[in-house]
Design a protein around this motif. Structure first.
Motif, PDB file in Angstrom:
ATOM      1  N   THR A 140       0.812  -1.219   0.000  1.00 41.50           N
ATOM      2  CA  THR A 140       0.000   0.000   0.000  1.00 41.50           C
ATOM      3  C   THR A 140       0.845   1.269   0.000  1.00 41.50           C
ATOM      4  N   ASN A 141       2.172   1.098   0.124  1.00 41.38           N
ATOM      5  CA  ASN A 141       3.054   2.260   0.142  1.00 41.38           C
ATOM      6  C   ASN A 141       4.432   1.854  -0.375  1.00 41.38           C
ATOM      7  N   LYS A 142       5.287   2.849  -0.575  1.00 37.94           N
ATOM      8  CA  LYS A 142       6.624   2.577  -1.120  1.00 37.94           C
ATOM      9  C   LYS A 142       7.464   1.676  -0.212  1.00 37.94           C
ATOM     10  N   PRO A 150      -1.599   8.203  -8.672  1.00 35.25           N
ATOM     11  CA  PRO A 150      -0.980   7.019  -8.070  1.00 35.25           C
ATOM     12  C   PRO A 150      -0.509   6.063  -9.171  1.00 35.25           C
ATOM     13  N   ILE A 193      -0.625   2.825  -5.766  1.00 33.84           N
ATOM     14  CA  ILE A 193       0.256   3.303  -4.706  1.00 33.84           C
ATOM     15  C   ILE A 193       0.628   4.760  -4.989  1.00 33.84           C
TER      16      ILE A 193
END
Length: 150
Positions: free
Chosen positions: A20-22, A96, A87
């Motif tokens: 869900t994120n880097k 995103p 993301i």
């Protein structure tokens, strides 16, 4: 066949990635590289995070190209990832990302590193190509599409 297509292995095409994120994405890349190529996970994850802190690798239109140099590598590795959910990547257009190309190169980098980045940017600047890629449902279809892009 393009140099990018030559370097991309079907086993390095990861679909439905649960990140869900880097940081979560980079951790998954590190896990994959450790399991597949016995490369220490922490080296991959840390190098990608460090590069991202220097400036976003999001290029826009739903595409990011995180890349890093690793002294532990003997050869270039490329991965294509499609996350299950988009993301946020701090892209110039603020969209995103849904298509992620990871480029891992030995340190020091060779001119091929820059050639690959240019090739990737050119490929993904083509709306028709991105639409075709979105229609691909499995790893082999994606590999075939990249192979046809010469």
């Amino acid at each position: 066949m393009s140099k990018f297509a030559e370097l991309l292995n079907t086993q390095d095409i990861l679909l439905g990635v649960e990140a869900t994120n880097k940081p979560g994405l980079f951790e998954l890349v590190g896990q994959h590289m450790e399991q597949t190529y016995q490369l220490p996970r922490s080296c991959v994850t840390t190098s990608l995070l460090r590069r991202e802190q220097a400036g976003s690798t999001g290029i826009g239109e739903g595409v990011a190209v995180p890349h890093a140099r690793l002294s532990e590598l003997d050869s270039i590795h490329v991965l294509y990832l499609r996350p299950k959910e988009f993301i946020a990547f701090n892209t110039p257009d603020r969209k995103p990302v849904s298509d992620i190309i990871v480029l891992l190169v030995p340190a020091p980098a060779s001119p091929l590193h820059l050639d690959l980045l240019a090739e990737i940017a050119h490929m993904f600047s083509d709306n028709k190509f991105r639409e075709e890629l979105d229609r691909c449902k499995n790893e082999q279809e994606i590999k075939n599409l990249f192979d046809c892009r010469s």
